[in-house]
Design a protein around this motif. Structure first.
Motif, PDB file in Angstrom:
ATOM      1  N   MET A   1       0.821  -1.190   0.000  1.00 45.14           N
ATOM      2  CA  MET A   1       0.000   0.000   0.000  1.00 45.14           C
ATOM      3  C   MET A   1       0.870   1.260   0.000  1.00 45.14           C
ATOM      4  SD  MET A   1      -2.634  -1.824  -0.053  1.00 45.14           S
ATOM      5  CE  MET A   1      -3.933  -0.583  -0.055  1.00 45.14           C
ATOM      6  N   LEU A   2       0.434   2.263  -0.764  1.00 46.34           N
ATOM      7  CA  LEU A   2       1.203   3.497  -0.881  1.00 46.34           C
ATOM      8  C   LEU A   2       1.079   4.335   0.391  1.00 46.34           C
ATOM      9  CD1 LEU A   2       0.264   4.589  -4.526  1.00 46.34           C
ATOM     10  CD2 LEU A   2       2.157   3.142  -3.773  1.00 46.34           C
ATOM     11  N   ASN A   3       2.113   5.115   0.663  1.00 42.78           N
ATOM     12  CA  ASN A   3       2.031   6.040   1.788  1.00 42.78           C
ATOM     13  C   ASN A   3       1.158   7.240   1.399  1.00 42.78           C
ATOM     14  OD1 ASN A   3       3.769   8.760   1.442  1.00 42.78           O
ATOM     15  ND2 ASN A   3       4.762   7.122   0.262  1.00 42.78           N
ATOM     16  N   ASN A   4       0.606   7.925   2.396  1.00 41.96           N
ATOM     17  CA  ASN A   4      -0.226   9.105   2.137  1.00 41.96           C
ATOM     18  C   ASN A   4       0.391  10.369   2.729  1.00 41.96           C
ATOM     19  OD1 ASN A   4      -0.620   8.673   4.831  1.00 41.96           O
ATOM     20  ND2 ASN A   4      -2.865   8.589   4.747  1.00 41.96           N
ATOM     21  N   THR A   5       1.731  10.362   2.897  1.00 41.54           N
ATOM     22  CA  THR A   5       2.421  11.514   3.466  1.00 41.54           C
ATOM     23  C   THR A   5       3.279  12.245   2.440  1.00 41.54           C
ATOM     24  OG1 THR A   5       4.286  10.119   4.160  1.00 41.54           O
ATOM     25  CG2 THR A   5       2.493  10.447   5.746  1.00 41.54           C
ATOM     26  N   GLY A   6       3.222  11.811   1.181  1.00 44.70           N
ATOM     27  CA  GLY A   6       4.020  12.454   0.141  1.00 44.70           C
ATOM     28  C   GLY A   6       5.444  11.956   0.054  1.00 44.70           C
ATOM     29  N   SER A   7       5.744  10.849   0.716  1.00 48.12           N
ATOM     30  CA  SER A   7       7.093  10.282   0.687  1.00 48.12           C
ATOM     31  C   SER A   7       7.377   9.669  -0.676  1.00 48.12           C
ATOM     32  CB  SER A   7       7.236   9.215   1.776  1.00 48.12           C
ATOM     33  OG  SER A   7       8.490   8.574   1.704  1.00 48.12           O
ATOM     34  N   THR A   8       8.465  10.097  -1.304  1.00 43.47           N
ATOM     35  CA  THR A   8       8.792   9.638  -2.647  1.00 43.47           C
ATOM     36  C   THR A   8      10.219   9.101  -2.710  1.00 43.47           C
ATOM     37  OG1 THR A   8       9.531  11.847  -3.326  1.00 43.47           O
ATOM     38  CG2 THR A   8       7.214  11.276  -3.731  1.00 43.47           C
ATOM     39  N   GLY A   9      10.505   8.400  -3.775  1.00 40.49           N
ATOM     40  CA  GLY A   9      11.835   7.853  -3.985  1.00 40.49           C
ATOM     41  C   GLY A   9      11.852   6.997  -5.236  1.00 40.49           C
ATOM     42  N   ASN A  10      13.010   6.487  -5.573  1.00 39.35           N
ATOM     43  CA  ASN A  10      13.155   5.638  -6.762  1.00 39.35           C
ATOM     44  C   ASN A  10      12.918   4.185  -6.370  1.00 39.35           C
ATOM     45  OD1 ASN A  10      13.822   7.803  -8.476  1.00 39.35           O
ATOM     46  ND2 ASN A  10      15.962   7.703  -7.851  1.00 39.35           N
ATOM     47  N   SER A  11      11.642   3.776  -6.373  1.00 33.79           N
ATOM     48  CA  SER A  11      11.316   2.384  -6.092  1.00 33.79           C
ATOM     49  C   SER A  11      11.401   1.576  -7.388  1.00 33.79           C
ATOM     50  CB  SER A  11       9.930   2.267  -5.474  1.00 33.79           C
ATOM     51  OG  SER A  11       8.931   2.687  -6.390  1.00 33.79           O
ATOM     52  N   PHE A  12      11.560   0.254  -7.224  1.00 36.89           N
ATOM     53  CA  PHE A  12      11.770  -0.592  -8.396  1.00 36.89           C
ATOM     54  C   PHE A  12      10.898  -1.837  -8.348  1.00 36.89           C
ATOM     55  CE2 PHE A  12      15.520   2.013  -8.481  1.00 36.89           C
ATOM     56  CZ  PHE A  12      15.861   2.111  -9.822  1.00 36.89           C
ATOM     57  N   LEU A  13      10.574  -2.333  -9.559  1.00 40.65           N
ATOM     58  CA  LEU A  13       9.886  -3.596  -9.767  1.00 40.65           C
ATOM     59  C   LEU A  13      10.854  -4.544 -10.456  1.00 40.65           C
ATOM     60  CD1 LEU A  13       6.379  -4.201 -11.263  1.00 40.65           C
ATOM     61  CD2 LEU A  13       8.363  -5.186 -12.399  1.00 40.65           C
ATOM     62  N   GLN A  14      10.919  -5.782  -9.969  1.00 36.37           N
ATOM     63  CA  GLN A  14      11.737  -6.787 -10.646  1.00 36.37           C
ATOM     64  C   GLN A  14      10.825  -7.701 -11.460  1.00 36.37           C
ATOM     65  OE1 GLN A  14      13.799 -10.173  -8.620  1.00 36.37           O
ATOM     66  NE2 GLN A  14      15.668  -9.118  -9.275  1.00 36.37           N
ATOM     67  N   ASN A  15      11.075  -7.799 -12.772  1.00 38.99           N
ATOM     68  CA  ASN A  15      10.202  -8.586 -13.639  1.00 38.99           C
ATOM     69  C   ASN A  15      10.632 -10.054 -13.672  1.00 38.99           C
ATOM     70  OD1 ASN A  15      12.463  -8.702 -15.324  1.00 38.99           O
ATOM     71  ND2 ASN A  15      11.708  -7.090 -16.690  1.00 38.99           N
ATOM     72  N   ASP A  16       9.960 -10.852 -14.542  1.00 44.26           N
ATOM     73  CA  ASP A  16      10.233 -12.285 -14.590  1.00 44.26           C
ATOM     74  C   ASP A  16      11.594 -12.614 -15.189  1.00 44.26           C
ATOM     75  OD1 ASP A  16       9.618 -11.466 -17.118  1.00 44.26           O
ATOM     76  OD2 ASP A  16       8.076 -12.969 -17.495  1.00 44.26           O
ATOM     77  N   LEU A  17      12.286 -11.626 -15.751  1.00 46.31           N
ATOM     78  CA  LEU A  17      13.641 -11.825 -16.263  1.00 46.31           C
ATOM     79  C   LEU A  17      14.703 -11.450 -15.232  1.00 46.31           C
ATOM     80  CD1 LEU A  17      13.190 -10.381 -19.892  1.00 46.31           C
ATOM     81  CD2 LEU A  17      13.086 -12.780 -19.154  1.00 46.31           C
ATOM     82  N   GLY A  18      14.243 -11.046 -14.047  1.00 47.39           N
ATOM     83  CA  GLY A  18      15.178 -10.648 -13.009  1.00 47.39           C
ATOM     84  C   GLY A  18      15.717  -9.242 -13.174  1.00 47.39           C
ATOM     85  N   GLN A  19      15.091  -8.456 -14.031  1.00 46.00           N
ATOM     86  CA  GLN A  19      15.544  -7.084 -14.281  1.00 46.00           C
ATOM     87  C   GLN A  19      14.804  -6.117 -13.361  1.00 46.00           C
ATOM     88  OE1 GLN A  19      14.301  -7.083 -18.387  1.00 46.00           O
ATOM     89  NE2 GLN A  19      16.389  -7.446 -19.136  1.00 46.00           N
ATOM     90  N   TRP A  20      15.558  -5.160 -12.801  1.00 47.57           N
ATOM     91  CA  TRP A  20      14.949  -4.120 -11.982  1.00 47.57           C
ATOM     92  C   TRP A  20      14.523  -2.964 -12.880  1.00 47.57           C
ATOM     93  CZ3 TRP A  20      13.326  -5.150  -7.365  1.00 47.57           C
ATOM     94  CH2 TRP A  20      13.995  -6.070  -6.560  1.00 47.57           C
ATOM     95  N   ILE A  21      13.236  -2.621 -12.816  1.00 46.77           N
ATOM     96  CA  ILE A  21      12.669  -1.546 -13.629  1.00 46.77           C
ATOM     97  C   ILE A  21      12.083  -0.508 -12.684  1.00 46.77           C
ATOM     98  CG2 ILE A  21      10.952  -0.953 -15.376  1.00 46.77           C
ATOM     99  CD1 ILE A  21      11.093  -3.868 -16.319  1.00 46.77           C
ATOM    100  N   GLN A  22      12.434   0.750 -12.878  1.00 42.52           N
ATOM    101  CA  GLN A  22      11.937   1.798 -11.992  1.00 42.52           C
ATOM    102  C   GLN A  22      10.440   1.968 -12.149  1.00 42.52           C
ATOM    103  OE1 GLN A  22      14.303   5.351 -11.949  1.00 42.52           O
ATOM    104  NE2 GLN A  22      12.674   6.608 -11.090  1.00 42.52           N
ATOM    105  N   ASN A  23       9.731   2.059 -11.021  1.00 41.22           N
ATOM    106  CA  ASN A  23       8.288   2.274 -11.071  1.00 41.22           C
ATOM    107  C   ASN A  23       7.980   3.628 -11.701  1.00 41.22           C
ATOM    108  OD1 ASN A  23       7.122  -0.112  -9.921  1.00 41.22           O
ATOM    109  ND2 ASN A  23       7.854   0.526  -7.909  1.00 41.22           N
ATOM    110  N   PRO A  24       6.871   3.734 -12.439  1.00 45.12           N
ATOM    111  CA  PRO A  24       6.573   4.970 -13.170  1.00 45.12           C
ATOM    112  C   PRO A  24       6.251   6.161 -12.275  1.00 45.12           C
ATOM    113  CG  PRO A  24       4.736   3.428 -13.301  1.00 45.12           C
ATOM    114  CD  PRO A  24       5.870   2.678 -12.680  1.00 45.12           C
TER     115      PRO A  24
END
Length: 216
Positions: A154-177
């Motif tokens: 669940m997302l925070n509701n305080t405006g906290s931001t950063g470069n979060s990442f998703l790892q796909n089925d190939l094991g690659q880290w992709i930055q969340n949009p």
């Protein structure tokens, strides 16, 4: 006379510096939950599936080495066995690095679809000592268990931001949009200021003792 006084004083300083152990105090190393009631967060979240991990960064605060005591994470389950794996990772050039601790989670709160969410979090504690260094970056990584599992961070509701990442089925880290981080906090303990002062006194006293020995 001066030398005699120093020889009398220094052993006492060493004992004071190293023989007294102060209590540790717990505090928040990182937190992006909303205030009162505790653990407020948003009603939407980043999806977590079998081949889709979510990684959220944080930087340890303060000016010392923390001992990790607790992590609270706003994880919810929509489909499946309500289970997940959470790891604490070091940083590797802006991406999750080596695993420092692992927790196998079960009984995740059910995804509630409300406009605002409160208080339902997963709490974990390390089974062995984990040190977090002030100013260094770390990652929390959540992954689902089983092909039918669908969880949400669940997302925070305080405006906290950063470069979060998703790892796909190939094991690659992709930055969340979007930069909004999942909701979580990290708790730890550090030496009391009194203990740090006594340790410093002890170190100085040892230095003085060496000077006296060298002057003989």
């Amino acid at each position: 006379m001066i030398t005699l006084n120093l020889r009398t004083l220094i052993p006492g300083l060493i004992i004071a510096g190293f023989g007294v152990v102060g209590d540790a105090h717990g505090t928040t190393i990182f937190n992006n939950f909303g205030p009162d009631p505790a653990h407020l967060y948003d009603s939407t979240g980043w999806g977590i599936q079998e081949m889709q991990k979510q990684a959220m960064p944080f930087t340890a605060l303060g000016n010392w080495v923390w001992t990790l005591t607790q992590i609270d994470v706003a994880l919810q389950s929509d489909i499946g066995e309500r289970s997940a794996i959470l790891t604490l990772n070091s940083d590797n050039s802006g991406l999750p690095g080596g695993v420092l601790a692992t927790w196998n989670l079960s009984g995740l709160p059910l995804f509630d679809h409300l406009s605002d969410s409160c208080c339902l979090v997963v709490t974990v504690s390390p089974s062995s000592a984990v040190s977090l260094y002030s100013g260094q970056n770390y990652w929390l990584v959540a992954s689902a268990v089983g092909i039918t599992e669908l969880d949400y961070w669940m997302l925070n509701n305080t405006g906290s931001t950063g470069n979060s990442f998703l790892q796909n089925d190939l094991g690659q880290w992709i930055q969340n949009p979007l930069p909004t981080l999942g909701a979580f906090d990290v708790q730890g303990v550090a030496p009391e200021p009194e203990s740090l002062l006594l340790i410093s006194i002890g170190v100085l006293a040892l230095g003085g003792l060496r000077i006296l020995k060298a002057s003989r």
